[in-house]
Design an enzyme around this catalytic site. Structure first.
Site, PDB file in Angstrom:
ATOM      1  N   ARG A  66      46.130  58.664  47.115  1.00 30.55           N
ATOM      2  CA  ARG A  66      45.601  58.499  45.761  1.00 30.55           C
ATOM      3  C   ARG A  66      44.473  59.466  45.412  1.00 30.55           C
ATOM      4  NH1 ARG A  66      43.502  55.459  49.422  1.00 30.55           N
ATOM      5  NH2 ARG A  66      41.300  54.865  49.433  1.00 30.55           N
ATOM      6  N   ASP A 125      31.645  53.672  45.677  1.00 31.38           N
ATOM      7  CA  ASP A 125      32.467  52.728  46.442  1.00 31.38           C
ATOM      8  C   ASP A 125      31.752  51.406  46.696  1.00 31.38           C
ATOM      9  OD1 ASP A 125      30.574  53.430  48.329  1.00 31.38           O
ATOM     10  OD2 ASP A 125      31.997  54.137  49.835  1.00 31.38           O
ATOM     11  N   CYS A 181      39.457  48.438  48.379  1.00 33.79           N
ATOM     12  CA  CYS A 181      40.698  49.192  48.589  1.00 33.79           C
ATOM     13  C   CYS A 181      41.162  49.089  50.035  1.00 33.79           C
ATOM     14  CB  CYS A 181      40.484  50.657  48.210  1.00 33.79           C
ATOM     15  SG  CYS A 181      40.190  50.913  46.452  1.00 33.79           S
TER      16      CYS A 181
END
EC number: 2.7.7.73
Length: 336
Positions: A66, A125, A181
């Site tokens: 990704r 993140d 994720c």
């Protein structure tokens, strides 16, 4: 018209005058993962004059699904994401001044990073970094484009200091912590959808248009989408944009990390996680394929040569490294 930006200039809301404004603009991107690389590529291709992208991590195999600027060669060379992104972005548009910064964004260095910025694009993140950047953006009066995604879900909001609620105002409406994720997975269309919203608002702001204070969320897999008009969520007593105390710029409200002498271990104490739900977290980590052990006081999990022990008070020990930046990266991948 055959110039580089001819098709963009034909778009009436931008036009030649807007293109000139883009060339004079300076964008700072916090994070060079999936969101950061997608937004960076669009901004660079659009001709934004200066783009800085900051990240503390390096490229891994799991990123390639990704994170669109990276290649297998970057993984093999263990290239820092910021350095690999800079090289790739420069090859896309040599007219843009691209700077990749290998760094952990903190309250101590945020003001140097965003100096003279026209906009700040969030691709962090973890939520603590976002709150640090939010406080700095509000203090300096720089628009901050928040974005986050996990699984097939995404969320965006554009903070315009002095006009809209800030990220701190929205805390009760936002998912903090929980799935990441690395524990719940991610599909690239969700990443790109968030980046599309962020960059569209960036282009609007940089060419002199206003952005509506709308909190957007979606789940692509379920084909669901919602928009919340967020103007009413602005709080006069907000410590960040109301009273201007900027709490997340203070040392007391930052994650504390320390290398434990002689143990190849880093201790991390989050400023956000006050008490961990160990049972729920253990389930998430097991679902992500990690080896998890638990007792009433703590859980531990392993992945490759790294081990994390998380206590109920939110304190964590990262075994297998004495690099604080690496330990923070592992912590936020697994905990959020």
């Amino acid at each position: 018209m055959t110039g580089r930006y001819s098709r963009q200039e034909l778009f009436a809301p931008i036009g030649p005058s807007g293109q000139k404004k883009l060339k004079e603009a300076r964008a700072v991107i916090i994070g060079a993962g999936a969101l950061g690389t997608a937004s960076a590529e669009m901004l660079v291709r659009a001709g934004v004059g200066s783009v800085k992208i900051a990240d503390r991590d390096y490229v891994e195999w799991s990123n390639l699904q990704r994170q669109q600027l990276y290649t297998e060669d970057d993984v093999k060379k263990e290239m820092p994401k910021a350095a690999a992104a800079e090289r790739r972005l420069r090859s896309i548009n040599s007219d843009v001044d691209v700077t990749g910064l290998v760094m952990d964004v903190t309250a101590e260095n945020i003001f140097e990073l965003i100096r003279d910025a026209s906009i700040i694009v969030d691709a962090a993140d973890n939520f603590e970094t976002r709150l640090i950047v939010n406080d700095a953006a509000v203090k300096e009066g720089i628009p901050f484009l928040y974005g986050a995604c996990v699984g097939s879900y995404g969320l965006t909001f554009t903070v315009v200091p002095g006009s809209t609620p800030c990220l701190h105002c929205l805390l009760d409406a936002l998912p903090i912590g929980g799935a990441t994720c690395d524990t719940a997975g991610i599909i690239s269309p969700a990443v790109l959808q968030v980046a599309v919203f962020q960059v569209t608002d960036a282009l609007k702001l940089l060419t002199g248009e206003e952005c509506e204070p709308v909190l957007r969320s979606f789940d692509l897999w379920k084909n669901e989408r919602s928009e919340v008009r967020a103007a009413s969520l602005k709080h006069d007593a907000c410590p960040s944009c109301g009273t201007k105390d900027f709490p997340f710029l203070s040392y007391e409200n930052q994650t504390k990390a320390a290398v434990l002498c002689g143990r190849n271990t880093v201790q991390i104490r989050s400023s956000i996680t006050k008490e961990a739900d160990l049972e729920a977290l253990a389930g998430q980590l097991r679902q992500a394929g990690l080896e998890v052990a638990a007792n009433p006081y703590l859980i531990s999990c392993r992945s490759d040569d790294m081990k994390m022990v998380l206590f109920r008070d939110g304190r964590a020990l990262i075994h297998g490294t004495n690099d604080i930046a690496r330990a923070k990266s592992i912590y936020h991948k697994w905990i959020g």
